[in-house]
Design an enzyme around this catalytic site. Structure first.
Site, mmCIF file in Angstrom:
data_model
loop_
_atom_site.group_PDB
_atom_site.id
_atom_site.type_symbol
_atom_site.label_atom_id
_atom_site.label_comp_id
_atom_site.label_asym_id
_atom_site.label_seq_id
_atom_site.Cartn_x
_atom_site.Cartn_y
_atom_site.Cartn_z
ATOM 1 N N ASP A 120 14.098 2.789 2.878
ATOM 2 C CA ASP A 120 13.596 4.114 3.213
ATOM 3 C C ASP A 120 12.577 3.808 4.302
ATOM 4 O O ASP A 120 11.536 3.213 4.021
ATOM 5 C CB ASP A 120 12.906 4.759 2.004
ATOM 6 N N HIS A 121 12.858 4.190 5.536
ATOM 7 C CA HIS A 121 12.022 3.659 6.625
ATOM 8 C C HIS A 121 10.568 4.121 6.511
ATOM 9 O O HIS A 121 9.678 3.497 7.073
ATOM 10 C CB HIS A 121 12.621 3.962 8.000
ATOM 11 N N HIS B 126 12.155 10.530 1.639
ATOM 12 C CA HIS B 126 10.817 10.316 2.201
ATOM 13 C C HIS B 126 9.715 11.095 1.466
ATOM 14 O O HIS B 126 8.691 10.532 1.103
ATOM 15 C CB HIS B 126 10.789 10.700 3.681
#
Ligand code: BG6
Length: 478
Positions: A177-178, A240
């Site tokens: 999950d960046h 996010h």
């Protein structure tokens, strides 16, 4: 330690993510000597490229990072290319032979990272062949890196998980999950647990509400087709926004171990209150879709490429979320995300209870983007003769130098994968519980009349209902 001796196999080597993020990330790791002579990367994709062509492409993609051209030339000699059809078992045999050969040449100790930067539909196809054609080694580590989306709802995610588990154990799966690669997101942990100032007020007694806002100025760009089947709830909230919520709401882990940290995050996600009826949704969840902008320069969502002209896909989401844990009883978490909003802001605001009538509450703001900063708002005496208080900010902005030195998101995540540190990758149970939360909302939406879309103008702060949602809680979006 032998961890940074490894052969990486990258599926999707000709893709946009690889050029924009992954090759620069590997180069930064090479510059800082986190990987060095014992590292090789095999790029695979359908195209018939040669090693030389591939190296040239990698070289171009790292240009903005290069200080010493000779060093960059040396770096790309670690890159090899193998044309590949992911469905063809024979091709995996070629890949295995190449990986074994490079393992010897680079003394990589049998360590392997398999990075799949391709459509999730191909994850199980590839992992099945990695196992079937014996690409996993016995003498080193084998790790799998994959990107979101992990499934498209809870059921499909379970199916995907079951397929992956045939080849990799949970602790070998690194789900990116960046947002968890952003340096300031890591800092939430330190801010909360390393400061007396925060530690003892981070609870329901002192906090009035928490706001997590992920607004974007951009529209769906060229991703209309993907977005039509996902929408904002699956694109931004399931991953996010809920990851940020988990970091803000989790209890202090019993240790700094990845397992302990993930356990606390899982506890939060398991305890999100699910909405019980369509009335509950109407009261607590807002969805929206953008119309064209006031001045007509920005198109409506329904006029974007590859979007149906009667689409019901939401591009805006806001909700009052409750965490069913005793320490958060009565504290609403307001989360929102939207495309084509007035500004790009990714921030968390902790709003404390006011200490008296006519006093502004203290607030703690964590700015994740576009600026990287913290701000604490405190009451001081106004300048002058009277004793009235006024709220003033104490701010800390990361300097340009700090930002420059801060590892980029993919750089950090690849580094942590090499270290075998799973803390900043999402565990299956985090993904599963986040899907359950989002599925519950989507199921209830499906029982409701079609939404009256579009309901907010591009370049605005979303539908009116989003402001009303907070008004009902006697607060407003920061
Ligand atoms: C991605 C979403 O995961 O995150 C995109 O798919 C979104 O739709 C992007 O634009 C936002 O990331 P960031 O780091 O720019 O906030």
């Amino acid at each position: 330690m032998n961890r940074n001796k490894l052969v990486v196999t990258l599926f999707g080597a000709s893709g946009d993510l690889a050029a924009r993020k992954l090759y620069p990330a590997f180069y930064r790791l090479y510059k800082s000597k986190q990987i060095s002579e014992n590292f090789a990367l095999i790029g695979t994709a359908r195209r018939e490229w040669s090693d030389d062509y591939f190296r040239q492409m990698v070289l171009e993609s790292i240009q903005s990072e290069v200080e010493d051209p000779k060093h960059a030339e040396e770096f790309v000699t670690h890159f090899y290319y193998q044309p590949h059809d992911v469905h063809d078992a024979e091709h995996y045999v070629k890949l295995r032979n190449l990986a074994d050969k490079l393992d010897k040449e680079y003394a990589a100790c049998g360590n392997r990272i398999f990075y799949i930067s391709l459509s999730p539909a191909l994850f199980p196809v590839i992992t099945g062949h990695l196992k079937g054609e014996n690409l996993l080694t016995d003498n080193g580590y084998n790790r799998l890196i994959i990107e979101k989306p992990f499934g498209n709802d809870y059921d499909s995610a379970c199916e995907l998980q079951a397929q992956l588990e045939k080849a990799f154990d949970e602790e070998q799966i690194y789900r990116i999950d960046h947002y968890l690669g952003k340096g300031i997101v890591h800092s939430i942990y330190n801010l909360r647990f390393d400061n007396m100032l925060m530690k003892h007020v981070w609870n329901k007694d002192a906090i009035d509400n928490i706001q997590i806002s992920l607004s974007e100025e951009v529209g769906v760009e060229d991703r209309g087709e993907y977005y039509e089947s996902f929408g904002v709830a699956k694109d931004m909230i399931q991953n996010h926004a809920l990851q940020l919520l988990a970091l803000v709401a989790m209890e202090k882990p019993s240790s700094n171990s990845p397992e302990a940290i993930r356990q606390e995050k899982i506890k939060v996600l398991e305890n999100l209150r699910h909405y019980t009826s369509t009335d509950d949704i109407l009261e607590n969840v807002v969805r929206g879709q953008y119309a064209s902008s006031e001045d007509g320069t920005l198109p409506a969502y329904r006029d974007e490429n590859n979007v149906a002209n009667d689409s019901d896909t939401s591009t805006f989401f806001a909700a009052k979320v409750e965490v069913n844990l005793p320490q958060w009883e009565g504290v609403p978490f307001y989360i929102r995300s939207g495309k084509r909003m007035a500004d790009k802001h990714t921030e968390i605001n902790i709003l404390f209870k006011p200490t008296g009538p006519n006093l502004e509450p203290n607030r703690f703001k964590i700015e994740i983007g576009p600026r990287t900063a913290y701000r604490i708002y405190i009451n001081q005496k106004q300048v002058g003769y009277d004793l009235d208080a006024e709220l003033v900010p104490l701010s800390y902005y990361y300097s340009d130098q700090q930002l420059n030195e801060m590892p980029a998101d993919y750089e950090r995540l690849i580094f942590e994968c090499i270290q075998g540190n799973v803390s900043n990758f999402t565990h299956w149970l985090e993904v599963a519980n986040a899907w359950k939360f989002v599925d519950n909302i989507i199921d209830l939406w499906e029982q409701m009349p079609e939404p009256n879309f579009p309901n907010y103008k591009a370049n605005s702060w979303g539908p009116e209902a989003s402001d009303k949602l907070l008004k009902r809680g006697n607060t407003k979006w920061v």
